[in-house]
Scaffold this active site. Structure first.
Site, PDB file in Angstrom:
ATOM      1  N   GLU A  86       0.690  -0.969   0.023  1.00 44.38           N
ATOM      2  CA  GLU A  86       0.207   0.023  -0.100  1.00 44.38           C
ATOM      3  C   GLU A  86       1.010   1.288   0.138  1.00 44.38           C
ATOM      4  O   GLU A  86       2.082   1.354   0.577  1.00 44.38           O
ATOM      5  CB  GLU A  86      -1.068  -0.068   1.310  1.00 44.38           C
ATOM      6  CG  GLU A  86      -1.933  -0.992   1.207  1.00 44.38           C
ATOM      7  CD  GLU A  86      -2.903  -0.956   2.426  1.00 44.38           C
ATOM      8  OE1 GLU A  86      -3.892  -1.364   2.363  1.00 44.38           O
ATOM      9  OE2 GLU A  86      -2.337  -0.338   3.645  1.00 44.38           O
ATOM     10  N   ARG A 100     -11.470  -9.719  17.149  1.00 41.51           N
ATOM     11  CA  ARG A 100     -11.201 -10.110  18.548  1.00 41.51           C
ATOM     12  C   ARG A 100     -11.286  -9.025  19.559  1.00 41.51           C
ATOM     13  O   ARG A 100     -11.263  -7.679  19.018  1.00 41.51           O
ATOM     14  CB  ARG A 100      -9.830 -10.893  18.469  1.00 41.51           C
ATOM     15  CG  ARG A 100      -8.706 -10.104  18.165  1.00 41.51           C
ATOM     16  CD  ARG A 100      -7.352 -10.704  18.240  1.00 41.51           C
ATOM     17  NE  ARG A 100      -6.311 -10.010  17.416  1.00 41.51           N
ATOM     18  CZ  ARG A 100      -5.623  -9.016  17.803  1.00 41.51           C
ATOM     19  NH1 ARG A 100      -6.180  -8.322  19.223  1.00 41.51           N
ATOM     20  NH2 ARG A 100      -4.774  -8.324  17.115  1.00 41.51           N
TER      21      ARG A 100
END
Length: 672
Positions: free
Chosen positions: A200, A300
């Site tokens: 990126e 999570r």
């Protein structure tokens, strides 16, 4: 609600889950490795099951053993904590197949969001803004190089299955890409079993802001506001806070709604975090111009979840247990409120002055500030260790999380500094004083936040001495005298107060302070007064020395300063803690150390226990000072060993894959 759950993790998160479960009347089962047989999380749970060797691959990553332990103990559900198997879709599926509730999202959501590349493709379809980059499945190194050249440097290589800064490298120019890619892939396969990466554009002056989301099995999803996690070293978070400074209500709503949309797109259940990279085109003073881009979703609970708990007054672990047992979310979006400001500091066993090299060893002293544990309060500590425990090379280097809450950010900052000053750890290197310096920087105090804050403030963060020789020596002398007085008996001849029938007594001390030899003299004056001189000649500091016991420290007055000092002796080294900072000073016994000087020239040793990953040289190669010679892996991170001087490699003493002890000689190097 469940009657019994198994916690498939270790450390502070296992202790945290056990504390919340106990409050709800739920029994807990711990699992542990060889290294954790006497760990705190084992002691705080109702039952414990041994699952294998010290290395995670031999214990905490062996989900079949964890499921067997749950079934053998009658647990109904498994809480994965964070790290290890918490984002493993195969584990989530195996739990369901075994009739156990996985306290987390469905396996399909983990799959959809677990791989960075695939999740970004999903978000692109949903219209969520993305940073320019390559997220494709083709992992040919030549293609990745071309894509990086197309995107334009600097670029960021990231492990697709990764997190926690592992398998991540920033690359500034094209010629460095291939080596960085190879290192990323190697670290990714070791940490996650998958070496796929994405590339990126490296956003300049970026902030890392994440949104806490929560979904239930009834289709409802809410966001519990944001956390700013911009302060990072080596792509790992150092300080986190909530709410994000400068966040406008409009931007908060936009990011929150985008995070909820992302969660709903994968039918998310439980606690999750949608992470965004935020660009600041208008600079620090124009938060209204911030633009956000989807980065990843962590399926999570996050390490930094306590700051969200602090500003909302909620127990997110309790929400996890209730949602997993089928209950609806306890609150609706309109019921959620932000109260005050919270900051979390990650206390790690590492040496910031040595490129944050992880440290191992025993917690000989582990003294914490007055705090609450797993509850809301002005100061809270989440910790999975106790005094006397050891930090091993097998797991993450985090020792504890220190969380503070205040009515304002300024009040929270003041509480953070005071609480860190009261955190005394001796036995291994930690980042406590570094954290204090980060929080005191002008950038952090003024909320001029981005992921480059630490390198930008480098001049005031590393290799700083905040106590100084005079005060350190005075504290060491005072501690010595207090210890001597404690050994005095009723017999007047046992007194060690320097009394003489005539004349004055002068006592000499010698110290090593920061590698510099220093002398001090203590004069016993009439009437019991003391005068201490530290140093010699024009640099000498002289003044009355006055001290007394005060709590767990010494009320110390010397050279115009009064401070509360705590001194812990470890062998000949005195570890000195004061409100100004902490330092070490060595009391020298010249007779005891005669002839001990050694020349270590030509040796290259392992800075800590770990595994040899690779050598970049062979016997006979000529090398230059600073050249990379070997790569070691320890605490799930790679560390490069560089040449300390120009020379020739005489011999390699280990092979890739070998485990080595701290101080082991890796290779022999002869001077050029």
């Amino acid at each position: 609600m469940f009657k019994k759950i198994l916690i498939a993790n270790r450390g502070e998160i296992a202790c945290r889950v056990a504390a919340t479960a106990r409050r709800l009347g739920v029994k807990t089962v711990a699992v542990y490795s060889d290294a954790d047989a006497n760990a705190k999380h084992v002691a705080v749970c109702d039952e414990a099951v041994h699952i294998g060797g010290s290395a995670p691959k031999d214990s905490y990553l062996r989900w079949e053993r964890i499921i067997e332990a749950a079934q053998a103990t009658g647990a109904q559900a498994i809480h994965p904590g964070y790290g290890f198997l918490s984002e493993n879709e195969d584990f989530a599926q195996a739990c369901a197949a075994a009739g156990l509730v996985f306290i987390g999202p469905p396996a399909s959501a983990i799959k959809d969001m677990g791989l960075k590349a695939e999740s970004k493709q999903l978000m692109e379809k949903a219209g969520v803004p993305l940073v320019p980059g390559y997220h494709g499945a083709d992992q040919d190194p030549a293609l990745l190089q071309r894509e990086a050249d197309r995107i334009g440097y600097p670029v960021l290589i990231k492990a697709s299955a990764g997190g926690g800064g592992k398998g991540m490298r920033a690359v500034d120019k094209s010629e460095d890409f291939a080596a960085a890619l190879e290192s990323c892939k190697r670290e990714a396969i070791n940490s996650f079993g998958d070496d796929a990466v994405l590339v990126e554009k490296y956003v300049q002056r970026p902030r890392h802001i994440e949104i806490q989301v929560f979904g239930d099995t009834h289709g409802d999803v809410v966001y519990l506001f944001e956390r700013d996690c911009s302060v990072q070293r080596r792509h790992q978070k150092v300080l986190e806070e909530a709410p994000a400074p400068g966040m406008t209500p409009e931007l908060r709503a936009q990011m929150g709604e985008a995070a909820v949309a992302a969660a709903k797109a994968v039918n998310y259940v439980g606690a999750g975090t949608v992470e965004f990279i935020v660009e600041q085109p208008g600079g620090y003073e124009r938060p209204d111009q911030m633009k956000f881009y989807f980065m990843e979703m962590n399926t999570r609970l996050q390490v930094e979840h306590p700051v969200t708990e602090a500003i909302t007054g909620l127990d997110l672990v309790e929400w996890q247990l209730r949602v997993a047992s089928g209950e609806p979310l306890p609150l609706k979006q309109e019921d959620l409120r932000i109260t005050g400001h919270a900051i979390e500091a990650r206390i790690c066993a590492e040496n910031p002055d040595n490129n944050f090299l992880p440290a191992t060893g025993a917690l000989n002293v582990y003294a914490l500030p007055e705090c609450v544990t797993f509850e809301r309060g002005a100061v809270r500590v989440d910790s999975g260790v106790r005094q006397g425990d050891a930090i091993s090379p097998f797991y993450d280097s985090m020792v504890a999380k220190l969380i503070v809450h205040g009515d304002t950010r300024e009040q929270a900052l003041a509480r953070l500094d005071e609480a860190l000053a009261q955190t005394h750890i001796v036995g291994l290197a930690t980042n406590v004083q570094f954290l204090r310096r980060v929080a005191r920087t002008e950038s952090f105090a003024k909320a001029q936040l981005d992921t480059a804050l630490i390198p930008r403030e480098e001049g005031v963060l590393f290799k700083q001495e905040s106590v100084g020789l005079p005060l350190a020596a005075a504290a060491a002398v005072a501690q010595t005298l207090l210890h001597e007085r404690a050994s005095e008996g009723a017999d007047p001849f046992s007194r060690r107060d320097g009394w003489r029938s005539h004349g004055l007594v002068e006592r000499r001390f010698e110290f090593d302070f920061g590698g510099v030899h220093a002398k001090a003299s203590l004069a016993y004056l009439h009437g019991g007064a003391l005068r201490l001189t530290v140093g010699e000649g024009a640099e000498a500091v002289t003044g009355p020395l006055v001290f007394a016991h005060a709590g767990r420290g010494i009320d110390l007055q010397y050279a115009g300063q009064r401070t509360l000092a705590a001194v812990y002796a470890q062998g000949e080294t005195d570890h000195v803690f004061t409100p100004q900072g902490a330092t070490q000073i060595v009391a020298i016994d010249l007779l005891a150390h005669a002839g001990e000087d050694q020349d270590e020239g030509g040796r290259l040793t392992a800075p800590m226990p770990g595994k040899v990953v690779s050598f970049a040289v062979q016997a006979g190669d000529k090398v230059s000072k600073g050249q990379a010679l070997a790569v070691m892996e320890a605490m799930k991170m790679e560390h490069t060993i560089a040449a300390p001087l120009d020379g020739v490699v005489a011999e390699l003493l280990y092979a890739p894959g070998d485990q080595v002890a701290e101080g082991a000689e890796l290779l022999k190097l002869t001077a050029a």
